[in-house]
Structures are given as structure tokens and as C-alpha cells.
Design a protein around this motif. Structure first.
Motif, PDB file in Angstrom:
ATOM      1  N   GLY A   1      48.680  40.390  25.384  1.00  0.00           N
ATOM      2  CA  GLY A   1      48.571  39.505  24.233  1.00  0.00           C
ATOM      3  C   GLY A   1      47.178  38.927  24.072  1.00  0.00           C
ATOM      4  O   GLY A   1      46.673  38.793  22.958  1.00  0.00           O
ATOM      5  N   LEU A   2      46.535  38.594  25.225  1.00  0.00           N
ATOM      6  CA  LEU A   2      45.199  38.004  25.167  1.00  0.00           C
ATOM      7  C   LEU A   2      44.125  39.046  24.886  1.00  0.00           C
ATOM      8  O   LEU A   2      43.093  38.725  24.273  1.00  0.00           O
ATOM      9  CB  LEU A   2      44.887  37.291  26.499  1.00  0.00           C
ATOM     10  CG  LEU A   2      45.721  36.052  26.823  1.00  0.00           C
ATOM     11  CD1 LEU A   2      45.378  35.546  28.219  1.00  0.00           C
ATOM     12  CD2 LEU A   2      45.478  34.958  25.783  1.00  0.00           C
ATOM     13  N   LEU A   3      44.371  40.267  25.337  1.00  0.00           N
ATOM     14  CA  LEU A   3      43.370  41.337  25.195  1.00  0.00           C
ATOM     15  C   LEU A   3      44.003  42.549  24.512  1.00  0.00           C
ATOM     16  O   LEU A   3      44.177  43.605  25.132  1.00  0.00           O
ATOM     17  CB  LEU A   3      42.823  41.727  26.574  1.00  0.00           C
ATOM     18  CG  LEU A   3      42.245  40.585  27.426  1.00  0.00           C
ATOM     19  CD1 LEU A   3      42.021  41.048  28.849  1.00  0.00           C
ATOM     20  CD2 LEU A   3      40.945  40.076  26.804  1.00  0.00           C
ATOM     21  N   PRO A   4      44.349  42.423  23.244  1.00  0.00           N
ATOM     22  CA  PRO A   4      45.067  43.514  22.565  1.00  0.00           C
ATOM     23  C   PRO A   4      44.272  44.815  22.457  1.00  0.00           C
ATOM     24  O   PRO A   4      44.858  45.892  22.339  1.00  0.00           O
ATOM     25  CB  PRO A   4      45.360  42.926  21.176  1.00  0.00           C
ATOM     26  CG  PRO A   4      44.330  41.868  20.983  1.00  0.00           C
ATOM     27  CD  PRO A   4      44.082  41.296  22.345  1.00  0.00           C
ATOM     28  N   ASP A   5      42.942  44.733  22.510  1.00  0.00           N
ATOM     29  CA  ASP A   5      42.117  45.926  22.373  1.00  0.00           C
ATOM     30  C   ASP A   5      41.662  46.490  23.716  1.00  0.00           C
ATOM     31  O   ASP A   5      40.888  47.463  23.752  1.00  0.00           O
ATOM     32  CB  ASP A   5      40.870  45.615  21.522  1.00  0.00           C
ATOM     33  CG  ASP A   5      41.249  45.165  20.112  1.00  0.00           C
ATOM     34  OD1 ASP A   5      42.237  45.717  19.569  1.00  0.00           O
ATOM     35  OD2 ASP A   5      40.577  44.261  19.572  1.00  0.00           O
ATOM     36  N   ALA A   6      42.118  45.887  24.805  1.00  0.00           N
ATOM     37  CA  ALA A   6      41.699  46.342  26.128  1.00  0.00           C
ATOM     38  C   ALA A   6      42.370  47.658  26.486  1.00  0.00           C
ATOM     39  O   ALA A   6      43.431  48.006  25.950  1.00  0.00           O
ATOM     40  CB  ALA A   6      42.045  45.283  27.176  1.00  0.00           C
ATOM     41  N   ASP A   7      41.742  48.378  27.410  1.00  0.00           N
ATOM     42  CA  ASP A   7      42.311  49.632  27.888  1.00  0.00           C
ATOM     43  C   ASP A   7      43.654  49.365  28.575  1.00  0.00           C
ATOM     44  O   ASP A   7      43.759  48.485  29.431  1.00  0.00           O
ATOM     45  CB  ASP A   7      41.341  50.287  28.876  1.00  0.00           C
ATOM     46  CG  ASP A   7      41.889  51.581  29.447  1.00  0.00           C
ATOM     47  OD1 ASP A   7      41.956  52.581  28.715  1.00  0.00           O
ATOM     48  OD2 ASP A   7      42.265  51.574  30.639  1.00  0.00           O
TER      49      ASP A   7
ATOM     50  N   THR B   1      58.435  39.833  46.798  1.00  0.00           N
ATOM     51  CA  THR B   1      59.596  40.372  46.095  1.00  0.00           C
ATOM     52  C   THR B   1      59.524  40.039  44.608  1.00  0.00           C
ATOM     53  O   THR B   1      59.841  40.870  43.746  1.00  0.00           O
ATOM     54  CB  THR B   1      60.902  39.789  46.686  1.00  0.00           C
ATOM     55  OG1 THR B   1      60.960  40.086  48.083  1.00  0.00           O
ATOM     56  CG2 THR B   1      62.135  40.381  46.014  1.00  0.00           C
ATOM     57  N   SER B   2      59.076  38.831  44.305  1.00  0.00           N
ATOM     58  CA  SER B   2      59.000  38.364  42.913  1.00  0.00           C
ATOM     59  C   SER B   2      57.891  39.041  42.118  1.00  0.00           C
ATOM     60  O   SER B   2      57.799  38.846  40.900  1.00  0.00           O
ATOM     61  CB  SER B   2      58.788  36.853  42.877  1.00  0.00           C
ATOM     62  OG  SER B   2      59.841  36.189  43.543  1.00  0.00           O
ATOM     63  N   ALA B   3      57.047  39.827  42.788  1.00  0.00           N
ATOM     64  CA  ALA B   3      55.967  40.521  42.080  1.00  0.00           C
ATOM     65  C   ALA B   3      56.521  41.470  41.017  1.00  0.00           C
ATOM     66  O   ALA B   3      55.848  41.750  40.020  1.00  0.00           O
ATOM     67  CB  ALA B   3      55.093  41.293  43.068  1.00  0.00           C
ATOM     68  N   ALA B   4      57.739  41.956  41.226  1.00  0.00           N
ATOM     69  CA  ALA B   4      58.364  42.827  40.224  1.00  0.00           C
ATOM     70  C   ALA B   4      58.550  42.092  38.910  1.00  0.00           C
ATOM     71  O   ALA B   4      58.515  42.706  37.832  1.00  0.00           O
ATOM     72  CB  ALA B   4      59.716  43.325  40.739  1.00  0.00           C
ATOM     73  N   VAL B   5      58.732  40.783  38.990  1.00  0.00           N
ATOM     74  CA  VAL B   5      58.913  39.960  37.788  1.00  0.00           C
ATOM     75  C   VAL B   5      57.567  39.489  37.245  1.00  0.00           C
ATOM     76  O   VAL B   5      57.264  39.645  36.064  1.00  0.00           O
ATOM     77  CB  VAL B   5      59.809  38.747  38.099  1.00  0.00           C
ATOM     78  CG1 VAL B   5      59.888  37.810  36.897  1.00  0.00           C
ATOM     79  CG2 VAL B   5      61.199  39.210  38.494  1.00  0.00           C
ATOM     80  N   THR B   6      56.747  38.919  38.133  1.00  0.00           N
ATOM     81  CA  THR B   6      55.473  38.359  37.670  1.00  0.00           C
ATOM     82  C   THR B   6      54.527  39.446  37.155  1.00  0.00           C
ATOM     83  O   THR B   6      53.688  39.177  36.285  1.00  0.00           O
ATOM     84  CB  THR B   6      54.791  37.558  38.790  1.00  0.00           C
ATOM     85  OG1 THR B   6      54.667  38.388  39.954  1.00  0.00           O
ATOM     86  CG2 THR B   6      55.601  36.329  39.139  1.00  0.00           C
ATOM     87  N   GLY B   7      54.665  40.673  37.669  1.00  0.00           N
ATOM     88  CA  GLY B   7      53.832  41.761  37.162  1.00  0.00           C
ATOM     89  C   GLY B   7      54.073  42.019  35.688  1.00  0.00           C
ATOM     90  O   GLY B   7      53.128  42.242  34.914  1.00  0.00           O
ATOM     91  N   ARG B   8      55.325  41.969  35.285  1.00  0.00           N
ATOM     92  CA  ARG B   8      55.657  42.159  33.865  1.00  0.00           C
ATOM     93  C   ARG B   8      55.149  40.989  33.017  1.00  0.00           C
ATOM     94  O   ARG B   8      54.673  41.179  31.903  1.00  0.00           O
ATOM     95  CB  ARG B   8      57.161  42.342  33.705  1.00  0.00           C
ATOM     96  CG  ARG B   8      57.635  43.700  34.181  1.00  0.00           C
ATOM     97  CD  ARG B   8      59.144  43.821  34.277  1.00  0.00           C
ATOM     98  NE  ARG B   8      59.523  45.191  34.598  1.00  0.00           N
ATOM     99  CZ  ARG B   8      59.468  45.714  35.815  1.00  0.00           C
ATOM    100  NH1 ARG B   8      59.039  44.982  36.827  1.00  0.00           N
ATOM    101  NH2 ARG B   8      59.811  46.972  36.017  1.00  0.00           N
ATOM    102  N   LEU B   9      55.256  39.792  33.556  1.00  0.00           N
ATOM    103  CA  LEU B   9      54.774  38.627  32.815  1.00  0.00           C
ATOM    104  C   LEU B   9      53.251  38.666  32.652  1.00  0.00           C
ATOM    105  O   LEU B   9      52.723  38.353  31.581  1.00  0.00           O
ATOM    106  CB  LEU B   9      55.195  37.345  33.536  1.00  0.00           C
ATOM    107  CG  LEU B   9      56.709  37.103  33.640  1.00  0.00           C
ATOM    108  CD1 LEU B   9      56.996  35.833  34.421  1.00  0.00           C
ATOM    109  CD2 LEU B   9      57.343  37.036  32.252  1.00  0.00           C
ATOM    110  N   TRP B  10      52.550  39.064  33.718  1.00  0.00           N
ATOM    111  CA  TRP B  10      51.099  39.207  33.625  1.00  0.00           C
ATOM    112  C   TRP B  10      50.728  40.292  32.620  1.00  0.00           C
ATOM    113  O   TRP B  10      49.756  40.152  31.867  1.00  0.00           O
ATOM    114  CB  TRP B  10      50.503  39.533  34.995  1.00  0.00           C
ATOM    115  CG  TRP B  10      50.271  38.348  35.875  1.00  0.00           C
ATOM    116  CD1 TRP B  10      50.913  38.053  37.047  1.00  0.00           C
ATOM    117  CD2 TRP B  10      49.324  37.297  35.667  1.00  0.00           C
ATOM    118  NE1 TRP B  10      50.442  36.882  37.574  1.00  0.00           N
ATOM    119  CE2 TRP B  10      49.460  36.392  36.753  1.00  0.00           C
ATOM    120  CE3 TRP B  10      48.392  37.035  34.676  1.00  0.00           C
ATOM    121  CZ2 TRP B  10      48.680  35.242  36.857  1.00  0.00           C
ATOM    122  CZ3 TRP B  10      47.604  35.890  34.780  1.00  0.00           C
ATOM    123  CH2 TRP B  10      47.753  35.007  35.861  1.00  0.00           C
ATOM    124  N   GLY B  11      51.485  41.385  32.620  1.00  0.00           N
ATOM    125  CA  GLY B  11      51.211  42.459  31.671  1.00  0.00           C
ATOM    126  C   GLY B  11      51.343  41.993  30.229  1.00  0.00           C
ATOM    127  O   GLY B  11      50.508  42.305  29.377  1.00  0.00           O
TER     128      GLY B  11
END
Length: 215
Positions: free
Chosen positions: A155-161, A140-150
Motif C-alpha cells: 500500500g505504501l509502495l504501490p510502484d515498488a518491485d 510462529t506468528s511470522a506467518a501472520v505478520t508477514g502478510r500484514l507487512w506485505g
């Protein structure tokens, strides 16, 4: 505190759909029908998050068991349709398997964990019920952690696809959650506390013992 953070992020994510303005939808949608399914999925998921947080509030469970049970029913009533809607919405993704794959797997696991949680509760197997609720709320919490991972990956890979970042965040959103949940379950000894089926006498063995005692 973490529960309030989860609810806050969830409320913020759902706020874009309160006005029912299709132009505010974060993923691209095919039309009104697709948008309606998406809104139904998001709002039932939001209810599931709020009800799920309440299930892990020790004071509520010990002091108000009736409220705990009611919120548990609300949780299941929200998760089951939201998971099914999630499967449908995943198949309507504009970006094919890259986005539909992780969302489909997440939704299927979410539905299965809720079904098992409900099943064990109805059978009054509360030890197993607790384990399935931990797994279910991790999903259920994946809805939250998905945004945090995004946000983190962006931020770490600003030039990534962008699609690669989104897909990776979707997989991490529930895979990492499940790994943490399983670590928590094992470290707390919840599986060791479950009664062994091998130690429970079967109906036939109990009948044989009864017959022997009568004889």
C-alpha cells in the motif's frame, strides 16, 4: 482478542489449500511433490498457531494445567516438522536466495526455539521454558505478520518491485517479532528471574561438603 485475530488470519491463509487444488497455491510450485510438501508445511503450521495461542491463555494454564500440557505437546509436534518442511520448501523457491534466504533463516530459528522450549520443559526449567516459548511463538506468528507487512508495504509502495516487497516483508515478519519478543522478555524481568547457575552447588562441591560433615 489478539489471539483470535492471529487464528483468523491463519485460517484465511490456509483456506486456499483445503481443496488441495494445486492451481490455488499462492507461491509457484514445481509439481505435485512440491505442492504436497507445501500443504504439509501449511497445515502443521496452522496447528502450531492454534496450539501456540492456547499456551498464552492464562486461564487455561492456571485452571486446566493438563490441557495446557497437552496443547503444548501438540504445539511441538506441529512446529518441529513444519519448520523442517519450511526449510525444504524454501530451497524449492522459484526466485532464488531473495525468497529462500529469509524463509530458511526463519525456519531454522523456529526449529531451534521449539527444540529449546521442549528441552527446558522436559528438564522442568519453567522460567527458561517460558522465555523460549515467547521467542518461539514470535516466530510462529511470522506467518501472520508477514502478510500484514506485505499489505502495508504494498500500500505504501504501490510502484515498488513485487519481489522486493515480498522479500522485505518476509524479513520483517520475524525480525520485528523477535525484537518485540525480546523487549517483552526484558521488560517483564523474565531473565532476571532465572536461577543463576553460579549459585547452584556442583555435584563435587556437595560431595565435599557431605564428606566434611561425616568427618
Amino acid at each position: 482478542m489478539s489471539g483470535f485475530v492471529v487464528m483468523g488470519i491463519t485460517a484465511f491463509a490456509a483456506s486456499a489449500y483445503v481443496t488441495l487444488d494445486m492451481s490455488q497455491a499462492r507461491p509457484e510450485v514445481h509439481g505435485p511433490a512440491h505442492y504436497g510438501l507445501l500443504v504439509a508445511h501449511i497445515f502443521t503450521g496452522t496447528v502450531a498457531v492454534v496450539a501456540g495461542v492456547s499456551q498464552f491463555w492464562p486461564g487455561l494454564r492456571s485452571r486446566h494445567p493438563r490441557v495446557h500440557r497437552v496443547m503444548g505437546r501438540v504445539y511441538f509436534a506441529a512446529v518441529l516438522p513444519s519448520a523442517l518442511l519450511g526449510i525444504v520448501c524454501a530451497q524449492l523457491s522459484f526466485y532464488g536466495l531473495a525468497t529462500s534466504g529469509p524463509l530458511t533463516v526463519l525456519s531454522v530459528l523456529w526449529f531451534a526455539s521449539a527444540a529449546q522450549g521442549l528441552r527446558t520443559a522436559r528438564r522442568r526449567r519453567f522460567g527458561a521454558h517460558r522465555i523460549w516459548m515467547i521467542r518461539g511463538f514470535a516466530l510462529t506468528s511470522a506467518a501472520v505478520t508477514g502478510r500484514l507487512w506485505g499489505l502495508l508495504l504494498g500500500g505504501l509502495l504501490p510502484d515498488a518491485d513485487g519481489l522486493l516487497v515480498f522479500t522485505t516483508a518476509n524479513w520483517l515478519s520475524f525480525v520485528v517479532n523477535l525484537l518485540v519478543a525480546e523487549w517483552w522478555i526484558q521488560s517483564r524481568g523474565y531473565t532476571r528471574a532465572l536461577p543463576s547457575e553460579a549459585l547452584k552447588p556442583s555435584i563435587s562441591s556437595r560431595s565435599a561438603q557431605s564428606s566434611a560433615s561425616v568427618a
